[in-house]
Design an enzyme around this catalytic site. Structure first.
Site, PDB file in Angstrom:
ATOM      1  N   GLY A 101       3.387  53.795  18.755  1.00  0.00           N
ATOM      2  CA  GLY A 101       3.133  52.656  17.877  1.00  0.00           C
ATOM      3  C   GLY A 101       2.029  52.919  16.869  1.00  0.00           C
ATOM      4  O   GLY A 101       1.386  53.973  16.856  1.00  0.00           O
ATOM      5  N   GLY A 103      -1.154  53.026  15.957  1.00  0.00           N
ATOM      6  CA  GLY A 103      -2.459  52.988  16.602  1.00  0.00           C
ATOM      7  C   GLY A 103      -3.613  52.910  15.633  1.00  0.00           C
ATOM      8  O   GLY A 103      -4.709  52.477  15.992  1.00  0.00           O
ATOM      9  N   ARG A 104      -3.403  53.355  14.400  1.00  0.00           N
ATOM     10  CA  ARG A 104      -4.454  53.241  13.381  1.00  0.00           C
ATOM     11  C   ARG A 104      -3.863  52.884  12.021  1.00  0.00           C
ATOM     12  O   ARG A 104      -4.413  53.221  10.975  1.00  0.00           O
ATOM     13  CB  ARG A 104      -5.278  54.524  13.302  1.00  0.00           C
ATOM     14  CG  ARG A 104      -4.478  55.793  13.031  1.00  0.00           C
ATOM     15  CD  ARG A 104      -5.342  57.010  13.270  1.00  0.00           C
ATOM     16  NE  ARG A 104      -4.550  58.224  13.272  1.00  0.00           N
ATOM     17  CZ  ARG A 104      -4.679  59.188  12.368  1.00  0.00           C
ATOM     18  NH1 ARG A 104      -5.539  59.076  11.390  1.00  0.00           N
ATOM     19  NH2 ARG A 104      -3.941  60.282  12.444  1.00  0.00           N
ATOM     20  N   ASP A 135      -9.969  54.124  18.433  1.00  0.00           N
ATOM     21  CA  ASP A 135     -10.567  52.948  17.796  1.00  0.00           C
ATOM     22  C   ASP A 135      -9.778  52.452  16.587  1.00  0.00           C
ATOM     23  O   ASP A 135     -10.121  51.428  15.991  1.00  0.00           O
ATOM     24  CB  ASP A 135     -12.013  53.242  17.370  1.00  0.00           C
ATOM     25  CG  ASP A 135     -12.136  54.460  16.458  1.00  0.00           C
ATOM     26  OD1 ASP A 135     -11.123  54.860  15.842  1.00  0.00           O
ATOM     27  OD2 ASP A 135     -13.244  55.018  16.362  1.00  0.00           O
ATOM     28  N   ARG A 193      -1.225  53.023   1.964  1.00  0.00           N
ATOM     29  CA  ARG A 193      -0.064  53.827   1.635  1.00  0.00           C
ATOM     30  C   ARG A 193       1.168  52.942   1.484  1.00  0.00           C
ATOM     31  O   ARG A 193       1.248  51.860   2.056  1.00  0.00           O
ATOM     32  CB  ARG A 193       0.145  54.944   2.643  1.00  0.00           C
ATOM     33  CG  ARG A 193       0.164  54.551   4.099  1.00  0.00           C
ATOM     34  CD  ARG A 193       0.182  55.788   4.978  1.00  0.00           C
ATOM     35  NE  ARG A 193       0.434  55.463   6.375  1.00  0.00           N
ATOM     36  CZ  ARG A 193       0.573  56.369   7.326  1.00  0.00           C
ATOM     37  NH1 ARG A 193       0.485  57.657   7.024  1.00  0.00           N
ATOM     38  NH2 ARG A 193       0.807  56.008   8.572  1.00  0.00           N
ATOM     39  N   ARG A 200      10.637  54.741  11.830  1.00  0.00           N
ATOM     40  CA  ARG A 200      10.643  56.140  12.258  1.00  0.00           C
ATOM     41  C   ARG A 200      11.767  56.412  13.253  1.00  0.00           C
ATOM     42  O   ARG A 200      12.333  55.481  13.822  1.00  0.00           O
ATOM     43  CB  ARG A 200       9.295  56.467  12.918  1.00  0.00           C
ATOM     44  CG  ARG A 200       8.099  56.194  12.003  1.00  0.00           C
ATOM     45  CD  ARG A 200       6.905  55.676  12.795  1.00  0.00           C
ATOM     46  NE  ARG A 200       5.816  55.264  11.909  1.00  0.00           N
ATOM     47  CZ  ARG A 200       4.879  56.090  11.463  1.00  0.00           C
ATOM     48  NH1 ARG A 200       4.881  57.355  11.823  1.00  0.00           N
ATOM     49  NH2 ARG A 200       3.940  55.645  10.651  1.00  0.00           N
ATOM     50  N   ASP A 270       7.893  60.641  16.146  1.00  0.00           N
ATOM     51  CA  ASP A 270       7.249  59.427  15.642  1.00  0.00           C
ATOM     52  C   ASP A 270       6.686  59.638  14.239  1.00  0.00           C
ATOM     53  O   ASP A 270       6.230  58.677  13.600  1.00  0.00           O
ATOM     54  CB  ASP A 270       6.146  58.958  16.594  1.00  0.00           C
ATOM     55  CG  ASP A 270       5.108  60.034  16.858  1.00  0.00           C
ATOM     56  OD1 ASP A 270       5.474  61.071  17.464  1.00  0.00           O
ATOM     57  OD2 ASP A 270       3.939  59.868  16.473  1.00  0.00           O
ATOM     58  N   ASP A 280       2.682  60.566   7.324  1.00  0.00           N
ATOM     59  CA  ASP A 280       1.641  60.961   8.285  1.00  0.00           C
ATOM     60  C   ASP A 280       1.064  62.337   7.972  1.00  0.00           C
ATOM     61  O   ASP A 280       1.363  63.331   8.632  1.00  0.00           O
ATOM     62  CB  ASP A 280       2.172  60.904   9.721  1.00  0.00           C
ATOM     63  CG  ASP A 280       2.539  59.484  10.118  1.00  0.00           C
ATOM     64  OD1 ASP A 280       1.897  58.561   9.605  1.00  0.00           O
ATOM     65  OD2 ASP A 280       3.458  59.297  10.928  1.00  0.00           O
TER      66      ASP A 280
END
Length: 522
Positions: A101, A103-104, A135, A193, A200, A270, A280
């Site tokens: 998922g 995460g950031r 985080d 972005r 995905r 992913d 990514d």
């Protein structure tokens, strides 16, 4: 931003996570979770793309506004929107990783402009339910690399996400850059972005792995409806056509990667878009010396799964995982297997045509495969810069002697004194074959050079270039970010005022952190 037309199809039509607490957890029977970005303490705009702003309906004047700064740093929520993080799974380095998922990354909204739809996503905007032990933040160095690279790829003609903005958060972020137990605080940053969507391969893998077949069917049909409206027929035919479309656009994307010497570094499922666009940008890199075994990712240094020369095969492997995810809707293996089996054959045919065009050969002969294989082997006998070699190849004339041809590409050799004896003999043999082959081409030297220089870039975002801009930015100087952004908008042009960037990797960059291999740390 008065012309920003909000149209949140994803959240309006697909199942949401009913739990709206921002706690790390397993999220079942949902495709996304509502979550707000972490508010930055003192956001500062470093750079913004005017062309991307225009693409989504933001004026040039609005880029400098406080509302732009607040919206695309995550400080304020755009009116009539609810930010969200997407749920997906994936295979990482060939191993099933389960739920991953965003995460950031946090999707701010979808917008419609000039009959096109775009998703605006912040990367580095804070924790989400999918952050696992992290985080959800990003640091300046990785954000500069992502911001510049996406735009560099776009202007190279490589299918990619786009970059709207790059901002400092004003906060410090703790990172262990080399994963060696020495964490340090770095400047936090956020990139906005832009893509048609951020769906995905792993988005479908998650649903199938959990046997959420109702959601799988709904999601596939949603994806076809909005992103592949040309697909018609009964449901099973549509699902197969969808897989074929994804395979075709993925093949085209990888072909462009190989053309310009780009290595993604983390081709996990992913990190694969159903749109066939590059997403990514982590530990990526461009080939300096032509080495099919090179990978920029320190995590991959032992097995080199995602090395340059293996990218087509990994794309096929990832498509196999997507086929497995779609299979429960089709219940018939053969049509999926046929597409997978034809993938590499079609890629090899396209690769040959592409490679010949890099050589300035626009017709085909029976000996071309041998010519290509011979060159790929010879390029590896001594360190030879890929970008400079192919760019300078356009300087060669049909009537040149072999000595002249070698002289015209000698700037590509990292160790010129090695080009003697056996290595020189191999180059002599190849250039003799190449000159004979050039003689069969009907294009004039000038016309051939013009076509070659539209295929072989003069400028790419070498890791050392990105690192120089990062080093300057760490000191508050963003002029090099702007200079590289300007340079990379015209990668095929001569740009004589930028000639210093048409150069081999300097020796100091061979081992400097950020200039050779990189970690996934951000």
């Amino acid at each position: 931003m008065k012309n920003l037309k909000i149209n949140n199809r994803f959240t309006a039509e697909l199942p949401a996570d009913p739990n709206e607490t921002n706690e790390v957890r397993q999220v079942a029977n949902a495709l996304f979770s509502y979550v707000n970005p972490t508010k930055p303490s003192n956001p500062q705009l470093i750079h913004a793309s005017k062309s991307v702003a225009e693409l989504v309906g933001i004026s040039e004047d609005e880029i400098q506004s406080e509302s732009f700064l607040n919206a695309f740093s995550g400080k304020e929520i755009l009116p009539e929107t609810r930010p969200y993080a997407m749920a997906y799974a994936g295979h990482q380095f060939g191993n099933w990783a389960g739920q991953l998922g965003d995460g950031r990354a946090i999707n701010l909204t979808e917008v419609e402009h000039d009959n096109s739809f775009f998703t605006l996503q912040l990367k580095g905007a804070g924790k989400t339910p999918y952050s696992r032990t992290a985080d959800g933040l990003a640091v300046l160095r990785s954000s500069i690399r992502e911001y510049l690279c996406a735009e560099a790829m776009y202007y190279l003609g490589v299918p990619t996400t786009r970059s709207l903005s790059l901002m400092l958060s004003g906060d410090e972020v703790l990172r262990d850059i080399l994963y060696n137990g020495n964490p340090a605080f770095e400047k936090g940053a956020i990139v906005c972005r832009v893509a048609p969507s951020f769906i995905r391969f792993g988005s479908f893998e998650l649903l199938t792995s959990r046997n959420e077949l109702k959601n799988l069917k709904q999601f596939v049909e949603y994806t076809i409806k909005y992103y592949f409206p040309e697909i018609k027929g009964d449901p099973k035919e549509q699902y197969v056509q969808f897989f074929q479309k994804v395979a075709d656009t993925t093949r085209e994307m990888i072909l462009h990667w190989q053309r310009v010497g780009f290595v993604h570094g983390v081709m996990n499922t992913d990190n694969m878009s159903i749109h066939g666009i590059t997403i990514d940008y982590g530990p990526y890199g461009w080939l300096e010396n032509y080495d099919p075994n090179w990978t920029p990712n320190t995590t991959d240094s032992q097995y080199r799964r995602y090395r340059f020369g293996n990218q087509p095969q990994i794309a096929q492997w990832n498509l196999y995982q997507l086929a497995n995810a779609l299979y429960p809707l089709i219940n018939e293996a053969k049509p999926l297997e046929d597409i997978l089996e034809s993938f590499i054959n079609e890629f090899d045919s396209d690769y040959k045509t592409m490679f010949l065009s890099k050589l300035g050969l626009f017709t085909s002969t029976e000996t071309d495969s041998e010519l290509i294989a011979n060159l790929e082997a010879t390029l590896q006998l001594s360190e030879t810069d890929m970008t400079i070699f192919f760019r300078n190849l356009s300087l060669i004339k049909k009537e040149d002697s072999i000595e002249n041809t070698i002289a015209k590409i000698k700037d590509a050799f990292y160790i010129p004194e090695e080009i003697t004896n056996t290595i020189l003999e191999n180059w002599t043999i190849w250039f003799s074959l190449y000159l004979k082959r050039l003689a069969t081409e009907v294009l004039s030297d000038e016309d051939r050079a013009t076509k070659m220089n539209r295929i072989n870039p003069k400028y790419v975002l070498r890791n050392y270039m990105a690192q120089l801009s990062i080093d300057a930015a760490d000191k508050g100087d963003f002029s090099l970010v702007d200079e590289l952004y300007t340079l990379l908008q015209k990668p095929y042009d001569e740009q004589p005022e930028m000639e210093k960037w048409f150069a081999k990797r300097p020796d100091w960059a061979r081992s400097k952190v950020g200039c050779s291999m990189l970690s996934c740390s951000s």
